[in-house]
Design a protein around this motif. Structure first.
Motif, short mmCIF file in Angstrom:
data_model
loop_
_atom_site.label_atom_id
_atom_site.label_comp_id
_atom_site.label_asym_id
_atom_site.label_seq_id
_atom_site.Cartn_x
_atom_site.Cartn_y
_atom_site.Cartn_z
N SER A 4 24.59 71.12 60.88
CA SER A 4 24.82 70.83 59.47
C SER A 4 23.71 71.37 58.57
CB SER A 4 24.92 69.31 59.26
OG SER A 4 25.93 68.77 60.08
N GLY A 5 22.51 71.54 59.13
CA GLY A 5 21.40 72.01 58.33
C GLY A 5 21.16 73.49 58.38
N ILE A 6 21.99 74.23 59.11
CA ILE A 6 21.81 75.67 59.27
C ILE A 6 22.56 76.40 58.17
CG2 ILE A 6 22.26 77.64 60.79
CD1 ILE A 6 21.94 75.75 63.16
N ARG A 20 34.49 71.18 64.67
CA ARG A 20 33.73 70.06 64.13
C ARG A 20 32.73 70.54 63.08
NH1 ARG A 20 31.05 66.18 68.47
NH2 ARG A 20 29.68 67.97 68.81
N VAL A 21 32.08 71.66 63.37
CA VAL A 21 31.11 72.21 62.42
C VAL A 21 31.83 72.75 61.18
CG1 VAL A 21 29.45 74.08 62.04
CG2 VAL A 21 29.39 72.75 64.16
N GLY A 45 27.15 74.44 67.09
CA GLY A 45 28.19 73.43 67.29
C GLY A 45 28.85 73.55 68.64
N VAL A 46 29.09 74.76 69.07
CA VAL A 46 29.66 75.00 70.41
C VAL A 46 28.72 74.50 71.48
CG1 VAL A 46 30.26 76.81 72.06
CG2 VAL A 46 31.11 76.93 69.70
N SER A 79 12.23 73.03 58.50
CA SER A 79 12.55 71.60 58.35
C SER A 79 13.58 71.14 59.38
CB SER A 79 13.06 71.31 56.94
OG SER A 79 14.33 71.92 56.72
N ILE A 80 14.33 72.08 59.96
CA ILE A 80 15.34 71.68 60.95
C ILE A 80 14.82 71.84 62.38
CG2 ILE A 80 17.33 72.07 59.46
CD1 ILE A 80 17.75 74.76 60.72
#
Length: 295
Positions: A221-223, A273-274, A233-234, A141-142
């Motif tokens: 965010s979906g992982i 941020r993540v 995120g990096v 889904s991601i």
């Protein structure tokens, strides 16, 4: 040429513009990721070889596919990845898609428009992230968010290397209609410094890449796997910085790549941020839209 060693460039995973199986990744999964990378690196070296003929390149890529499918003695890189895929229960389709992209690199040196370039990236970029997600047992889904980020990374590389690709390989990923809209042709990429029309073209493509990065910002965010989420995120932070630089800098005459200290700073920012986002979601925040807008 029949030996893969004849095609090797000597480039390794530490030479890439973005992290490859960094230490953020679970140790048990780094070796499988590096096997996939080595397969992709070997195929890339074949497609980019300076003196081999198109026939020799296509024959070597065919041997890599045979090894990937399990044929003994066909290709050491293909056989090594085949063993990893069987052990981990991951499909070989992602690697087969990559081979399609490298065959296009051998036979197709121009892209008419953005849609053609996006179709190429479907094979050259998206399969890399999809493999990593499958390896980690993540949901399909991601994939849309993954595809947006991987495509953005590919286009950024194309823009950074546009002059080198043209001069060394006569390969142009800058869409021809974008050049024509500014009244220029591919020969503009051979100049020592980009003309104003070419700067306009490259900036426009950088803005379109920024739109891809807007869609991929929710990817991490979906992982489910925390370490993989931090790595994504990096990469997102590094890509956003490079896309912004390409709005202001001329890749024909100026440095676009990050210096090592810049990489560290951006990596910390992206990871934080993540991490902050995951902590907020654990407190009951709304889940992000991982499919993104297609507008």
């Amino acid at each position: 040429m029949t030996d893969a060693a004849h095609f090797a460039s000597g480039k390794g995973h530490r030479d890439e513009n973005f992290p490859v199986a960094s230490r953020l990744i679970k140790p048990a999964l780094r070796a499988p990721m590096l096997a996939f990378y080595r397969f992709a690196r070997a195929a890339d070296d074949v497609a980019d070889h300076a003196t081999a003929s198109a026939e020799e390149k296509l024959a070597q890529l065919a041997r890599m596919e045979a090894g990937l499918r399990g044929e003994q003695g066909a290709s050491c890189h293909g056989e090594a990845l085949n063993a990893v895929l069987r052990e981990r229960g991951v499909t070989d389709q992602h690697a087969l898609d990559l081979l399609e992209a490298f065959r296009r690199d051998v036979t197709k040196h121009r892209y008419a428009d953005w849609a053609e370039l996006m179709d190429y990236c479907r094979y050259s970029a998206s399969p890399v992230g999809r493999f990593v997600l499958d390896l980690h047992g993540e949901s399909q889904s991601i994939w849309p968010a993954n595809d947006a980020l991987c495509t953005a990374l590919q286009v950024i590389n194309h823009l950074q290397d546009c002059a080198k690709d043209y001069r060394a390989l006569d390969r142009v990923y800058v869409p021809l209609d974008a050049l024509a809209s500014q009244g220029i042709g591919v020969e503009a990429l051979g100049e020592d410094q980009a003309s104003l029309p070419l700067r306009n073209v490259l900036a426009g493509l950088a803005r379109r890449t920024g739109t891809l990065l807007d869609r991929s910002r929710v990817f991490a965010s979906g992982i489910a796997d925390r370490r993989l989420a931090l790595e994504v995120g990096v990469i997102q932070a590094l890509a956003e910085s490079l896309a912004s630089r390409l709005l202001r800098r001329d890749p024909l005459s100026e440095r676009v790549h990050h210096h090592p200290l810049e990489v560290v700073g951006l990596a910390v920012r992206g990871g934080l941020r993540v991490a902050v986002g995951r902590r907020r979601r654990m407190r009951g925040s709304k889940q992000p839209d991982l499919h993104g807008s297609r507008g």
